[in-house]
Design an enzyme around this catalytic site. Structure first.
Site, mmCIF file in Angstrom:
data_model
loop_
_atom_site.group_PDB
_atom_site.id
_atom_site.type_symbol
_atom_site.label_atom_id
_atom_site.label_comp_id
_atom_site.label_asym_id
_atom_site.label_seq_id
_atom_site.Cartn_x
_atom_site.Cartn_y
_atom_site.Cartn_z
ATOM 1 N N ASP A 1 2.046 11.635 -5.771
ATOM 2 C CA ASP A 1 2.547 12.809 -5.043
ATOM 3 C C ASP A 1 2.181 14.114 -5.739
ATOM 4 O OD1 ASP A 1 5.658 11.194 -4.026
ATOM 5 O OD2 ASP A 1 3.605 11.053 -3.297
ATOM 6 N N ARG B 1 9.568 19.661 5.039
ATOM 7 C CA ARG B 1 10.120 18.301 4.965
ATOM 8 C C ARG B 1 10.577 17.982 3.558
ATOM 9 N NH1 ARG B 1 6.507 13.552 6.772
ATOM 10 N NH2 ARG B 1 8.306 12.561 5.809
ATOM 11 N N CYS C 1 0.344 7.409 8.456
ATOM 12 C CA CYS C 1 0.290 8.874 8.427
ATOM 13 C C CYS C 1 -1.054 9.234 7.793
ATOM 14 C CB CYS C 1 1.454 9.417 7.615
ATOM 15 S SG CYS C 1 1.417 8.857 5.929
ATOM 16 N N LYS D 1 14.229 14.548 -3.279
ATOM 17 C CA LYS D 1 14.095 14.076 -1.889
ATOM 18 C C LYS D 1 14.030 12.549 -1.847
ATOM 19 C CE LYS D 1 9.816 13.803 0.303
ATOM 20 N NZ LYS D 1 9.502 12.606 1.020
ATOM 21 N N ASN D 2 13.190 11.955 -2.713
ATOM 22 C CA ASN D 2 12.944 10.512 -2.600
ATOM 23 C C ASN D 2 14.043 9.663 -3.215
ATOM 24 O OD1 ASN D 2 10.736 10.981 -1.086
ATOM 25 N ND2 ASN D 2 9.253 10.683 -2.735
ATOM 26 N N VAL E 1 -3.275 4.696 -5.461
ATOM 27 C CA VAL E 1 -2.107 4.166 -4.746
ATOM 28 C C VAL E 1 -2.321 4.125 -3.230
ATOM 29 C CG1 VAL E 1 0.361 4.526 -4.267
ATOM 30 C CG2 VAL E 1 -0.546 4.917 -6.575
ATOM 31 N N ARG F 1 0.049 2.527 5.791
ATOM 32 C CA ARG F 1 1.444 2.270 5.416
ATOM 33 C C ARG F 1 1.973 0.922 5.968
ATOM 34 N NH1 ARG F 1 3.314 7.420 3.908
ATOM 35 N NH2 ARG F 1 4.720 6.351 2.498
ATOM 36 N N PRO F 2 1.331 -0.184 5.669
ATOM 37 C CA PRO F 2 1.793 -1.485 6.181
ATOM 38 C C PRO F 2 3.182 -1.849 5.650
ATOM 39 C CG PRO F 2 0.057 -1.778 4.562
ATOM 40 C CD PRO F 2 0.200 -0.315 4.758
ATOM 41 N N ILE F 3 3.799 -2.866 6.269
ATOM 42 C CA ILE F 3 5.140 -3.273 5.801
ATOM 43 C C ILE F 3 5.196 -4.765 5.483
ATOM 44 C CG2 ILE F 3 6.377 -1.424 7.018
ATOM 45 C CD1 ILE F 3 7.114 -3.533 9.141
ATOM 46 N N ASP F 4 4.036 -5.343 5.157
ATOM 47 C CA ASP F 4 3.992 -6.792 4.900
ATOM 48 C C ASP F 4 4.905 -7.203 3.739
ATOM 49 O OD1 ASP F 4 0.979 -6.791 2.903
ATOM 50 O OD2 ASP F 4 2.179 -5.107 3.575
ATOM 51 N N ARG G 1 8.760 7.538 7.868
ATOM 52 C CA ARG G 1 8.492 6.318 7.086
ATOM 53 C C ARG G 1 9.733 5.875 6.327
ATOM 54 N NH1 ARG G 1 5.148 1.896 5.868
ATOM 55 N NH2 ARG G 1 5.835 1.170 3.830
HETATM 56 C C1 EPZ Z 1 7.237 6.145 -1.722
HETATM 57 O O1 EPZ Z 1 6.548 5.759 -0.554
HETATM 58 C C2 EPZ Z 1 7.439 7.654 -1.589
HETATM 59 N N1 EPZ Z 1 8.218 7.936 -0.379
HETATM 60 C C3 EPZ Z 1 6.080 8.335 -1.485
HETATM 61 O O2 EPZ Z 1 6.322 9.736 -1.462
HETATM 62 C C4 EPZ Z 1 5.260 8.008 -2.724
HETATM 63 O O3 EPZ Z 1 3.982 8.579 -2.577
HETATM 64 C C5 EPZ Z 1 5.137 6.489 -2.852
HETATM 65 O O4 EPZ Z 1 6.448 5.888 -2.888
HETATM 66 C C6 EPZ Z 1 4.392 6.083 -4.121
HETATM 67 O O5 EPZ Z 1 5.040 6.615 -5.237
HETATM 68 C C7 EPZ Z 1 9.559 7.781 -0.405
HETATM 69 O O6 EPZ Z 1 10.151 7.369 -1.388
HETATM 70 C C8 EPZ Z 1 10.288 8.135 0.864
HETATM 71 P P1 EPZ Z 1 4.723 2.398 -1.602
HETATM 72 P P2 EPZ Z 1 6.357 4.179 -0.215
HETATM 73 O O7 EPZ Z 1 5.345 1.383 -0.703
HETATM 74 O O8 EPZ Z 1 7.479 3.412 -0.774
HETATM 75 C C9 EPZ Z 1 1.148 -0.131 0.105
HETATM 76 C C10 EPZ Z 1 6.190 11.898 -0.587
HETATM 77 O O9 EPZ Z 1 5.256 12.704 -0.509
HETATM 78 N N2 EPZ Z 1 2.142 -0.998 0.786
HETATM 79 O O10 EPZ Z 1 5.076 2.375 -3.056
HETATM 80 O O11 EPZ Z 1 6.077 4.090 1.244
HETATM 81 C C11 EPZ Z 1 1.135 1.279 0.659
HETATM 82 O O12 EPZ Z 1 0.324 1.364 1.827
HETATM 83 C C12 EPZ Z 1 5.953 10.445 -0.250
HETATM 84 O O13 EPZ Z 1 7.362 12.175 -0.947
HETATM 85 C C13 EPZ Z 1 1.678 -2.143 1.435
HETATM 86 O O14 EPZ Z 1 0.483 -2.425 1.458
HETATM 87 O O15 EPZ Z 1 5.053 3.848 -1.031
HETATM 88 C C14 EPZ Z 1 0.551 2.062 -0.500
HETATM 89 O O16 EPZ Z 1 -0.862 1.964 -0.468
HETATM 90 C C15 EPZ Z 1 4.541 10.187 0.191
HETATM 91 N N3 EPZ Z 1 2.590 -2.947 2.064
HETATM 92 C C16 EPZ Z 1 1.091 1.312 -1.732
HETATM 93 O O17 EPZ Z 1 1.552 0.051 -1.248
HETATM 94 C C17 EPZ Z 1 3.940 -2.674 2.070
HETATM 95 O O18 EPZ Z 1 4.723 -3.454 2.660
HETATM 96 C C18 EPZ Z 1 2.271 2.006 -2.410
HETATM 97 O O19 EPZ Z 1 3.151 2.363 -1.383
HETATM 98 C C19 EPZ Z 1 4.381 -1.500 1.411
HETATM 99 C C20 EPZ Z 1 3.462 -0.681 0.775
#
Ligand code: EPZ
Length: 428
Positions: free
Chosen positions: A316, A409, A128, A33-34, A338, A133-136, A104
């Site tokens: 996950d 999903r 969620c 999926k990812n 994480v 889930r910030p995007i900074d 997301r």
């Molecule tokens: C990906 O999410 C996966 N989703 C997630 O799988 C997975 O849990 C995650 O990576 C970690 O492995 C997809 O690929 C679609 P991150 P992602 O950005 O990229 C923080 C599932 O169940 N962060 O690596 O959104 C964030 O809040 C899903 O399939 C910021 O602070 O995860 C988190 O605490 C759930 N600012 C940490 O980083 C940002 O701009 C890691 O998140 C971006 C992220």
């Protein structure tokens, strides 16, 4: 309005087998999926057709197809698991639709649209249950590449006449930020260096896919990725690799309920952390090139689990593995590093009879073994949903799991595949 889910998401009625081992046969794993979602998004980096094969037929894939269609991409299903994508000359640049809001993964489209069209507007991807889930990390990088970002009450607007290459240190090894920026850089003239990148296998597969059709990406899978970009790719095709998270979830199910269960179409080399944890719990695993045979001991041993970025223990798989820890004889420490809010489901396991002490938003102590009793549950997110399905099969008595839209999903028709190896799960 986002199209309603295609899959009837009625509740699951799950028969509990009171801790007995009852699953036997072969459990096939679907495409990742990812990775699939990013490969779909990557289709807008191409001027011509892109064909993706072995796609998982899950709700998120259909949602990404809807999103791409709303941008003007022609999406055609050309086989049971094959889809063709063809971008228009100019893409729609507004990702403010309901479909994008709830989803997301839509964030990975922002950079490529910005690079292609010079602007993109999108709503702040909703948080969620697992975190805000910030995007900074994304916004900081886009600005370093020359974009102007303006934020409004509910959305962002990014504009850039011309993005340029940059040397960017990611504040966090974010998986989707790494993927989004890698894809964006493919269209940006010059050299972009991304540092402190995530190293997930899906990132390596994405680079492999793009490089085989003219991109120049080096270092995917390491913490530093260098991209030389500047033009649209021509045509492309790719076969989606197996889903390591689905395979890991099934390995835990096999350890708890498997009599003689073989998990096939998986890649054990991408699952070493969870397989190592299962072996530490006393589970015996026979490896094939693309399959696993899981043999369960009479008594499971407690294991301390700390989730990390790849190749560490995947966040996950934290929820499914916690169910196994409720059946291990002793005390296990669970540390979710994480996400800041990914332990909520543990209280539901306690209501089934587990003995879990949640110490803080990141840590819990799980004492076992405890007898689980079936009950009505609500799946909060897709991985906790799979955990509830697993706990329900272990429990004594039947369970009803609501809101299984979450499970649909990410796990394609999971009840059909589990029923084929001995489970009794019905959509009611
Ligand atoms: C990906 O999410 C996966 N989703 C997630 O799988 C997975 O849990 C995650 O990576 C970690 O492995 C997809 O690929 C679609 P991150 P992602 O950005 O990229 C923080 C599932 O169940 N962060 O690596 O959104 C964030 O809040 C899903 O399939 C910021 O602070 O995860 C988190 O605490 C759930 N600012 C940490 O980083 C940002 O701009 C890691 O998140 C971006 C992220």
């Amino acid at each position: 309005m986002a199209k309603k889910s295609r899959i009837k998401s009625m509740p699951f009625l799950v028969k509990g087998f009171s801790g007995k081992k009852f699953l036997s046969g072969e459990l096939p794993v679907r495409g990742a999926k990812n990775f699939a979602l990013k490969a779909q998004a990557a289709s807008i980096l191409f001027g011509g057709d892109v064909v993706l094969r072995n796609m998982p037929l899950i709700e998120d894939v259909f949602k990404m197809n809807d999103l791409l269609s709303s941008l003007g991409v022609a999406v055609d299903r050309i086989g049971n698991r094959s889809f063709r994508f063809k971008s228009p000359r100019n893409l729609e640049t507004n990702l403010n639709t309901d479909a994008a809001k709830l989803f997301r993964a839509s964030i990975v489209l922002t950079g490529p649209i910005l690079a292609r069209e010079g602007r993109v507007s999108f709503s702040h991807p909703g948080g969620c249950v697992i975190g805000k889930r910030p995007i900074d990390v994304f916004l900081d990088a886009f600005q370093k590449m020359g974009a102007k970002a303006r934020s409004f009450k509910k959305s962002y607007l990014l504009e850039a006449d011309k993005l340029h290459g940059a040397d960017i240190f990611l504040k966090l090894p974010s998986v989707t930020a790494t993927e989004t920026l890698m894809m964006t850089a493919v269209l940006v003239k010059g050299v972009t260096i991304l540092r402190n990148c995530a190293c997930e296998p899906e990132i390596v597969s994405l680079a492999e896919f793009l490089n085989s059709f003219g991109a120049d990406i080096k270092g995917a899978g390491t913490h530093t990725i260098v991209v030389k970009g500047g033009r649209l790719l021509k045509n492309g095709f790719f076969k989606i690799p197996p889903d390591r998270i689905e395979a890991g979830s099934f390995a835990v199910v096999a350890a708890l309920c498997g009599k003689n269960l073989r998990i096939k179409n998986c890649d054990p080399s991408q699952m070493m952390a969870v397989l190592r944890a299962l072996e530490d719990a006393g589970v015996n695993i026979e490896f094939d090139k693309d399959a696993l045979l899981i043999k369960t001991p009479r008594v499971l041993k407690p294991v301390d689990i700390k989730t990390r970025e790849y190749p560490g223990f995947a966040t996950d798989l934290q929820a499914p593995f916690s169910v196994l820890l409720t059946q291990a004889a002793g005390r296990s420490l669970l540390f979710e590093t994480v996400f800041e809010n990914r332990l909520g489901y543990l209280s539901d396991l306690n209501r089934m009879g587990a003995n879990i002490l949640v110490c803080d938003p990141h840590r819990a102590v799980i004492n076992g073994p405890t007898k689980l009793r079936g009950r009505d549950m609500e799946s909060p997110d897709l991985r906790a949903g799979l955990a509830f399905l697993t706990a329900a099969m272990v429990a004594e008595g039947d369970s009803v799991i609501n809101n299984i839209y979450n499970i649909d999903r990410g796990y394609e028709k999971v009840e059909e595949r589990l029923n084929a190896v001995g489970a009794e799960i019905k959509r009611i």
